[in-house]
Design an enzyme around this catalytic site. Structure first.
Site, PDB file in Angstrom:
ATOM      1  N   ASP A 319      -2.262  70.150  41.336  1.00  8.67           N
ATOM      2  CA  ASP A 319      -3.109  68.696  41.487  1.00  8.67           C
ATOM      3  C   ASP A 319      -4.583  69.616  41.266  1.00  8.67           C
ATOM      4  O   ASP A 319      -5.147  70.546  41.438  1.00  8.67           O
ATOM      5  CB  ASP A 319      -3.225  68.293  42.652  1.00  8.67           C
ATOM      6  CG  ASP A 319      -3.700  66.622  42.708  1.00  8.67           C
ATOM      7  OD1 ASP A 319      -2.638  65.842  42.530  1.00  8.67           O
ATOM      8  OD2 ASP A 319      -5.067  66.572  42.542  1.00  8.67           O
ATOM      9  N   ALA A 350      -3.168  69.919  35.233  1.00  9.49           N
ATOM     10  CA  ALA A 350      -1.841  70.197  34.919  1.00  9.49           C
ATOM     11  C   ALA A 350      -1.043  70.698  33.616  1.00  9.49           C
ATOM     12  O   ALA A 350      -0.256  71.487  33.376  1.00  9.49           O
ATOM     13  CB  ALA A 350      -1.068  68.809  35.554  1.00  9.49           C
ATOM     14  N   ASP A 370       4.496  63.091  38.325  1.00 10.29           N
ATOM     15  CA  ASP A 370       3.954  62.001  38.843  1.00 10.29           C
ATOM     16  C   ASP A 370       2.611  61.913  38.612  1.00 10.29           C
ATOM     17  O   ASP A 370       1.614  61.806  39.620  1.00 10.29           O
ATOM     18  CB  ASP A 370       4.188  61.843  40.178  1.00 10.29           C
ATOM     19  CG  ASP A 370       4.058  60.482  40.893  1.00 10.29           C
ATOM     20  OD1 ASP A 370       3.806  59.442  40.508  1.00 10.29           O
ATOM     21  OD2 ASP A 370       3.743  60.560  42.263  1.00 10.29           O
ATOM     22  N   CYS A 410       3.015  55.030  36.458  1.00  9.41           N
ATOM     23  CA  CYS A 410       2.487  54.071  37.117  1.00  9.41           C
ATOM     24  C   CYS A 410       1.601  53.277  36.266  1.00  9.41           C
ATOM     25  O   CYS A 410       0.747  52.457  36.986  1.00  9.41           O
ATOM     26  CB  CYS A 410       1.925  54.451  38.650  1.00  9.41           C
ATOM     27  SG  CYS A 410       0.471  55.624  38.126  1.00  9.41           S
TER      28      CYS A 410
END
Length: 466
Positions: A319, A350, A370, A410
């Site tokens: 992260d 990332a 994610d 998302c």
């Protein structure tokens, strides 16, 4: 002596020029049929057939928006408003909404500076007092629908998911004994709404405290007031609690009301945490004793990583946020007696890390991708898909044959077809064949309403990589 009426101001969001006065709004539910006959039942609540008095103020919307509302949607964009008539020139929390002919479509929360100007709360004309009663009733119903999701292993969930629970602009999350309230629409920004919500939540859940946590971006877009940092309610005689531990799928996680993203954690992935763990176990039949290795990309506070640590021997979380990784380490320590895997956290970009590791030939038995929402607007979709493809390409190159790749988006504006096409294109470039094991969405406490496509935002592909 009759007092003069206050003048009515007319606002046209499309142009500053004055708006020509139009006929008053007329409720379709009270208009007599053209043939003069009486309607029956709910359509004609007045047995005399009398026409209701015209509405004094409200919003007129164009045909496109009216058709959308009639099909079950709840939003009206500022660009679809033809005119708005305001009593005394003051923006109220609620406005009647009519089509271009003046036929009543219902009542909406009004946000004068937002792109989403109107959020429907009723298909009838309702007063503020009636709306507050509806708010309390719908809030109780939403909490009731979630009770079956809560147990000893999971004591946290989303209690209210805005439009999906007929409460536009309202989000309520439960983290253990804390309840977090988010008001995301200007029409909800009032002491009366807060008092109503607190009363219901206190009676239904008896939490240690109820806190309001604003979304900074939405607060700016909606022109919301700054909430008090103090709890909206706390148990008498106790020091207000803002930090606690909550459980998801038998694991413990830290919640701090004064930090973190969203309202504090990603409750929408709860069911996907369990699914990823189960698929990793199935595909890694050798078990953690012989070295199953997992990677959680954009791990935030370690949700997927700690679940995968149940079935893998070594887990790495990546992260960009040091603060998030510090909480992930706290979460690891809280679950140490439940996990035997070696877990490490890597801070950094990332994309760069995956490029370096894939070039170096790193291999993993299970990888989860994610990332945050890459496309917050429709115009950002093209660039978002490039980002998703790059992550998937690197992830595929590092997944061992027979391994697991879980890839998520998302972004509401990135549809299922977009995500699947991106994964397929990445697989072709990586010269890997992937088998779709599951398509998954958000947990059941984030329900999807078919007439409201915006409620389906989280998409998760579970893939076996050959």
């Amino acid at each position: 002596m009759t007092k003069p009426r206050h003048p009515r101001s007319t606002v046209n969001p499309k142009a500053p020029k004055a708006v020509k006065p139009e006929a008053p709004f007329e409720s379709t539910s009270h208009r007599p049929p053209p043939d003069g006959s009486k309607r029956r039942g709910k359509e004609n609540p007045d047995p005399t057939g009398a026409v209701a008095p015209p509405l004094a103020a409200g919003a007129r919307i164009n045909r496109r928006a009216a058709d959308r509302l009639r099909s079950g949607h709840l939003w009206v964009y500022a660009s679809d408003i033809e005119s708005i008539d305001l009593e005394n020139g003051t923006a109220p929390p609620l406005l009647p909404v009519a089509d271009s002919r003046g036929l009543l479509l219902g009542t909406a929360l009004y946000s004068p500076v937002s792109q989403i100007s109107l959020r429907m709360v009723s298909r009838e004309a309702v007063t503020e007092a009636t709306w507050l009663r509806l708010l309390a009733s719908r809030l109780r119903a939403a909490v009731g629908r979630r009770r079956s999701l809560l147990n000893d292993e999971t004591n946290s969930c989303r209690l209210v998911f805005s439009e999906a629970d007929e409460l536009p602009g309202l989000v309520v999350d439960k983290y253990g004994d804390l309840v977090i309230l988010q008001l995301l629409a200007k029409g909800l920004d009032s002491p009366e709404v807060r008092t109503t919500c607190v009363g219901v939540l206190r009676d239904e859940l008896a939490p240690a405290a109820i806190l309001e946590r604003p979304d900074p971006r939405v607060r700016e877009l909606e022109g919301l007031s700054a909430p008090s940092p103090a709890p909206l309610w706390a148990r008498e005689g106790e020091e207000p609690v803002t930090r606690t531990r909550f459980r998801l799928n038998g694991l413990e996680f830290l919640y701090d009301a004064n930090s973190g993203q969203k309202t504090g954690a990603f409750l929408d992935q709860r069911a996907n945490y369990g699914a990823a763990t189960e698929w990793a176990r199935r595909l890694n039949a050798s078990g953690p004793a012989t070295g199953g290795r997992a990677l959680d990309v954009c791990c935030y506070q370690g949700g997927f990583a700690l679940h995968l640590a149940r079935v893998c021997a070594r887990v790495t979380g990546i992260d960009t946020s040091r603060a998030s990784l510090e909480v992930a380490e706290e979460n690891l320590l809280a679950n140490r007696n439940r996990l035997s895997a070696a877990v490490e956290w890597v801070e950094g970009d990332a994309f760069q890390i995956l490029r370096d590791w894939s070039a170096a030939g790193e291999q993993f038995d299970a990888i989860v991708l994610d990332p945050p929402a890459f496309a917050k607007t429709r115009r950002a979709v093209e660039g978002a898909l490039r980002g998703y493809k790059e992550l998937n390409l690197r992830g595929l190159k590092m997944t061992r044959p027979g391994g697991l790749l879980v890839t998520c988006s998302c972004s509401h504006h990135v549809g299922w077809a977009d995500l699947e096409a991106t994964a397929a294109s990445a697989a072709a470039d990586a010269h890997r064949r992937v088998r779709l094991l599951e398509r998954r969405g958000a947990a059941p406490d984030h329900p999807v309403v078919l007439n409201l496509p915006e409620t389906e935002y989280l998409k998760c592909l579970v893939l076996e990589v050959e």
